[in-house]
Design a protein around this motif. Structure first.
Motif, PDB file in Angstrom:
ATOM      1  N   ALA A   1       0.833  -1.208   0.000  1.00 36.55           N
ATOM      2  CA  ALA A   1       0.000   0.000   0.000  1.00 36.55           C
ATOM      3  C   ALA A   1       0.869   1.260   0.000  1.00 36.55           C
ATOM      4  O   ALA A   1       0.604   2.229  -0.731  1.00 36.55           O
ATOM      5  CB  ALA A   1      -0.927  -0.006   1.212  1.00 36.55           C
ATOM      6  N   ALA A   2       1.927   1.266   0.799  1.00 37.62           N
ATOM      7  CA  ALA A   2       2.819   2.434   0.843  1.00 37.62           C
ATOM      8  C   ALA A   2       3.527   2.619  -0.492  1.00 37.62           C
ATOM      9  O   ALA A   2       3.688   3.755  -0.975  1.00 37.62           O
ATOM     10  CB  ALA A   2       3.834   2.263   1.972  1.00 37.62           C
ATOM     11  N   LEU A   3       3.972   1.525  -1.102  1.00 39.28           N
ATOM     12  CA  LEU A   3       4.643   1.615  -2.407  1.00 39.28           C
ATOM     13  C   LEU A   3       3.691   2.142  -3.479  1.00 39.28           C
ATOM     14  O   LEU A   3       4.072   2.986  -4.310  1.00 39.28           O
ATOM     15  CB  LEU A   3       5.196   0.239  -2.800  1.00 39.28           C
ATOM     16  N   THR A   4       2.432   1.675  -3.444  1.00 36.32           N
ATOM     17  CA  THR A   4       1.438   2.161  -4.410  1.00 36.32           C
ATOM     18  C   THR A   4       1.189   3.660  -4.223  1.00 36.32           C
ATOM     19  O   THR A   4       1.125   4.416  -5.208  1.00 36.32           O
ATOM     20  CB  THR A   4       0.120   1.376  -4.230  1.00 36.32           C
ATOM     21  N   ALA A   5       1.072   4.100  -2.979  1.00 33.36           N
ATOM     22  CA  ALA A   5       0.854   5.534  -2.715  1.00 33.36           C
ATOM     23  C   ALA A   5       2.053   6.354  -3.183  1.00 33.36           C
ATOM     24  O   ALA A   5       1.885   7.440  -3.771  1.00 33.36           O
ATOM     25  CB  ALA A   5       0.598   5.757  -1.226  1.00 33.36           C
ATOM     26  N   PHE A   6       3.259   5.854  -2.962  1.00 36.42           N
ATOM     27  CA  PHE A   6       4.462   6.572  -3.389  1.00 36.42           C
ATOM     28  C   PHE A   6       4.521   6.694  -4.909  1.00 36.42           C
ATOM     29  O   PHE A   6       4.797   7.775  -5.448  1.00 36.42           O
ATOM     30  CB  PHE A   6       5.700   5.838  -2.858  1.00 36.42           C
ATOM     31  N   ILE A   7       4.232   5.603  -5.615  1.00 33.05           N
ATOM     32  CA  ILE A   7       4.254   5.648  -7.089  1.00 33.05           C
ATOM     33  C   ILE A   7       3.164   6.585  -7.608  1.00 33.05           C
ATOM     34  O   ILE A   7       3.386   7.363  -8.554  1.00 33.05           O
ATOM     35  CB  ILE A   7       4.105   4.219  -7.660  1.00 33.05           C
ATOM     36  N   THR A   8       1.995   6.553  -6.978  1.00 32.03           N
ATOM     37  CA  THR A   8       0.910   7.464  -7.383  1.00 32.03           C
ATOM     38  C   THR A   8       1.329   8.924  -7.195  1.00 32.03           C
ATOM     39  O   THR A   8       1.098   9.773  -8.067  1.00 32.03           O
ATOM     40  CB  THR A   8      -0.354   7.161  -6.559  1.00 32.03           C
ATOM     41  N   GLN A   9       1.978   9.228  -6.075  1.00 31.29           N
ATOM     42  CA  GLN A   9       2.426  10.594  -5.838  1.00 31.29           C
ATOM     43  C   GLN A   9       3.497  11.007  -6.843  1.00 31.29           C
ATOM     44  O   GLN A   9       3.518  12.162  -7.288  1.00 31.29           O
ATOM     45  CB  GLN A   9       2.951  10.736  -4.413  1.00 31.29           C
ATOM     46  N   LEU A  10       4.382  10.088  -7.217  1.00 36.05           N
ATOM     47  CA  LEU A  10       5.382  10.416  -8.244  1.00 36.05           C
ATOM     48  C   LEU A  10       4.728  10.731  -9.584  1.00 36.05           C
ATOM     49  O   LEU A  10       5.130  11.672 -10.283  1.00 36.05           O
ATOM     50  CB  LEU A  10       6.382   9.265  -8.394  1.00 36.05           C
ATOM     51  N   ILE A  11       3.716   9.939  -9.931  1.00 37.63           N
ATOM     52  CA  ILE A  11       3.020  10.187 -11.213  1.00 37.63           C
ATOM     53  C   ILE A  11       2.308  11.544 -11.183  1.00 37.63           C
ATOM     54  O   ILE A  11       2.375  12.319 -12.145  1.00 37.63           O
ATOM     55  CB  ILE A  11       2.030   9.036 -11.507  1.00 37.63           C
ATOM     56  N   ILE A  12       1.646  11.833 -10.076  1.00 39.33           N
ATOM     57  CA  ILE A  12       0.955  13.132  -9.963  1.00 39.33           C
ATOM     58  C   ILE A  12       1.964  14.276 -10.002  1.00 39.33           C
ATOM     59  O   ILE A  12       1.741  15.304 -10.675  1.00 39.33           O
ATOM     60  CB  ILE A  12       0.113  13.169  -8.666  1.00 39.33           C
ATOM     61  N   LEU A  13       3.102  14.125  -9.311  1.00 40.24           N
ATOM     62  CA  LEU A  13       4.130  15.164  -9.329  1.00 40.24           C
ATOM     63  C   LEU A  13       4.676  15.377 -10.738  1.00 40.24           C
ATOM     64  O   LEU A  13       4.851  16.514 -11.190  1.00 40.24           O
ATOM     65  CB  LEU A  13       5.266  14.792  -8.367  1.00 40.24           C
ATOM     66  N   ALA A  14       4.914  14.271 -11.463  1.00 38.43           N
ATOM     67  CA  ALA A  14       5.400  14.392 -12.844  1.00 38.43           C
ATOM     68  C   ALA A  14       4.367  15.090 -13.718  1.00 38.43           C
ATOM     69  O   ALA A  14       4.704  15.937 -14.559  1.00 38.43           O
ATOM     70  CB  ALA A  14       5.749  13.009 -13.397  1.00 38.43           C
ATOM     71  N   ALA A  15       3.099  14.749 -13.527  1.00 41.63           N
ATOM     72  CA  ALA A  15       2.041  15.388 -14.328  1.00 41.63           C
ATOM     73  C   ALA A  15       1.950  16.879 -14.016  1.00 41.63           C
ATOM     74  O   ALA A  15       1.783  17.721 -14.918  1.00 41.63           O
ATOM     75  CB  ALA A  15       0.705  14.699 -14.059  1.00 41.63           C
TER      76      ALA A  15
END
Length: 155
Positions: free
Chosen positions: A103-117
């Motif tokens: 769950a933490a890894l999924t949240a981290f990857i989601t935040q990276l994608i949002i930051l990149a966007a």
């Protein structure tokens, strides 16, 4: 006539007297025994009798009964159930940690994608809005009606 029918005639027989004779002294030591590995070949023992004869044979150890196993204070079934419960708890704890990590890894990857966007979108916005405010020295081409025929651009 036969001697059995002769009346009152005693039969003379030779008398043999046997005197006990002492045994000769025993030899000082029996024949040497060759040592062997245990459980491989049984030990052979030699005994010298007083008359000089040697008797050789295997030494026989008396059979010992199997020791009676002491009954444990706790049954094996109870121990197995307890160990199974401890193992189950360990697995459950590991699964909780694993799911938390996923769950933490999924949240981290989601935040990276949002930051990149956000960063890429901001860069695109800066590019679009900065060219509308002033004219650059570059060439501007306005395409109003474009006709594409056979993969050729005709403007």
């Amino acid at each position: 006539m036969y001697p059995e029918h002769t009346p009152h005639v005693p039969v003379q027989r030779a008398v043999e007297v046997h005197q006990p004779s002492p045994y000769p002294p025993a030899l000082p030591a029996p024949a040497p025994v060759v040592p062997v590995q245990p459980n491989a070949v049984p030990t052979v023992a030699s005994i010298v009798l007083p008359d000089g004869h040697v008797v050789t044979g295997y030494a026989i150890n008396p059979a010992q009964p199997e020791p009676i196993a002491a009954k444990p204070a706790v049954s094996r079934t109870a121990v197995n159930v307890a160990l199974g419960g401890a193992g189950f708890l360990a697995v459950c704890g590991g699964l909780v940690l694993l799911t938390s990590f996923i769950a933490a890894l999924t949240a981290f990857i989601t935040q990276l994608i949002i930051l990149a966007a956000v960063i890429f979108g901001g860069w695109i916005a800066v590019q679009i809005f900065s060219t509308r405010g002033h004219r650059s020295a570059g060439t501007t081409v306005n395409i109003r009606k474009a006709v594409i025929k056979r993969n050729h651009f005709h403007g």
